[in-house]
Design an enzyme around this catalytic site. Structure first.
Site, PDB file in Angstrom:
ATOM      1  N   HIS A  47       0.851  -1.203   0.000  1.00 33.47           N
ATOM      2  CA  HIS A  47       0.000   0.000   0.000  1.00 33.47           C
ATOM      3  C   HIS A  47       0.879   1.243   0.000  1.00 33.47           C
ATOM      4  O   HIS A  47       0.819   2.078   0.903  1.00 33.47           O
ATOM      5  CB  HIS A  47      -0.940  -0.009   1.206  1.00 33.47           C
ATOM      6  CG  HIS A  47      -1.857  -1.187   1.217  1.00 33.47           C
ATOM      7  ND1 HIS A  47      -3.120  -1.168   0.665  1.00 33.47           N
ATOM      8  CD2 HIS A  47      -1.660  -2.450   1.651  1.00 33.47           C
ATOM      9  CE1 HIS A  47      -3.676  -2.357   0.789  1.00 33.47           C
ATOM     10  NE2 HIS A  47      -2.807  -3.156   1.385  1.00 33.47           N
ATOM     11  N   HIS A  57      -8.197  -6.959   1.284  1.00 27.94           N
ATOM     12  CA  HIS A  57      -7.586  -6.036   2.267  1.00 27.94           C
ATOM     13  C   HIS A  57      -8.453  -5.917   3.530  1.00 27.94           C
ATOM     14  O   HIS A  57      -7.950  -5.871   4.635  1.00 27.94           O
ATOM     15  CB  HIS A  57      -7.410  -4.669   1.598  1.00 27.94           C
ATOM     16  CG  HIS A  57      -6.617  -3.665   2.383  1.00 27.94           C
ATOM     17  ND1 HIS A  57      -5.606  -3.993   3.244  1.00 27.94           N
ATOM     18  CD2 HIS A  57      -6.700  -2.302   2.406  1.00 27.94           C
ATOM     19  CE1 HIS A  57      -5.091  -2.894   3.776  1.00 27.94           C
ATOM     20  NE2 HIS A  57      -5.748  -1.866   3.300  1.00 27.94           N
ATOM     21  N   HIS A 163     -13.909   1.334   3.902  1.00 27.86           N
ATOM     22  CA  HIS A 163     -13.283   0.263   3.114  1.00 27.86           C
ATOM     23  C   HIS A 163     -14.239  -0.924   2.959  1.00 27.86           C
ATOM     24  O   HIS A 163     -14.369  -1.492   1.865  1.00 27.86           O
ATOM     25  CB  HIS A 163     -12.008  -0.237   3.813  1.00 27.86           C
ATOM     26  CG  HIS A 163     -10.770   0.541   3.490  1.00 27.86           C
ATOM     27  ND1 HIS A 163     -10.242   1.471   4.344  1.00 27.86           N
ATOM     28  CD2 HIS A 163      -9.945   0.510   2.418  1.00 27.86           C
ATOM     29  CE1 HIS A 163      -9.144   1.979   3.813  1.00 27.86           C
ATOM     30  NE2 HIS A 163      -8.937   1.425   2.647  1.00 27.86           N
TER      31      HIS A 163
HETATM   32 ZN   LIG Z   1      -4.497   0.721   0.480  1.00 28.18          ZN
END
Ligand SMILES: [Zn+2]
Length: 211
Positions: A47, A57, A163
């Site tokens: 990342h 992730h 996310h």
């Molecule tokens: Zn990332």
């Protein structure tokens, strides 16, 4: 045709996410020191700089970066430029933008890009990011790729929700874009993450082409 390179240059001067492994980029073989060629080695978090997050992730069992569809990573793309006063990309902020369900790929330029333009190497915690309700707004409109101009799509200290909403919906997340020299509008995006087996993300070269 104009090509805009919206990728960050990977170097030890780049800020990295606090706690992530530091970038090591060094000469392993050097002609200056008698080697028959120059060979560099690197060690890094995946990342780093401009990079793509794969669902894996934040979603255990989610797909990994080498399996992300190229059909999403390339194609028509809209760049939104938000005014410097915008502190977070919320559903309310998105409602006032030109983003529509016709747009499959959307990149958000914010005041974060000034940091890249001036070569800031210190990590900033007050970067502009997408809130959970902003992420839901984008998913509801069928956006398939979302790009942001700092190192996380989610606000600092609140990484999980944004996310998870995006990655669970299969949205490709591109982080660390430098959008300081592109205007709002339509482009063709080419974002190609390294094909790293089984990884949660990978550095990418990302360009916009205006025809
Ligand atoms: Zn990332």
């Amino acid at each position: 045709m104009t090509i805009y390179d919206i990728s960050l240059t990977i170097s030890p001067h780049l800020p990295i996410w606090p706690g992530d492994p530091k970038l090591e980029l060094e000469k392993f073989e050097s002609m200056d020191h008698g080697g028959h060629n120059n060979v560099s080695r690197m060690s890094s978090s995946v990342h780093i700089g401009t990079h793509v997050d794969a669902p894996y992730h934040f979603v255990n069992g989610g797909i990994t970066v080498e399996r992300l569809p190229l059909e999403i990573l390339t194609g028509p793309c809209y760049v939104v430029q938000l005014p410097d006063g915008i502190e977070a990309i919320t559903a309310e902020v998105l409602e006032r933008t030109e983003v529509s369900s016709q747009m499959k790929r959307v990149l958000f330029g914010t005041r974060n890009s000034h940091l890249w333009a001036r070569g800031e190497s210190q990590f900033q915690t007050d970067f502009v990011a997408i809130t959970e309700d902003g992420a839901e707004w984008l998913v509801e409109r069928g956006v398939q790729l979302v790009g942001v101009d700092y190192l996380s799509v989610a606000p600092y200290g609140d990484s999980v929700l944004t996310h998870t909403v995006l990655l669970k919906a299969g949205v490709v997340v591109v982080e660390g874009l430098n959008l300081s020299s592109v205007m709002r509008g339509f482009y063709d995006l080419y974002c190609l993450p390294l094909k790293l087996a089984g990884c949660d993300g990978a550095p990418a070269r990302a360009i916009l082409i205006q025809t």
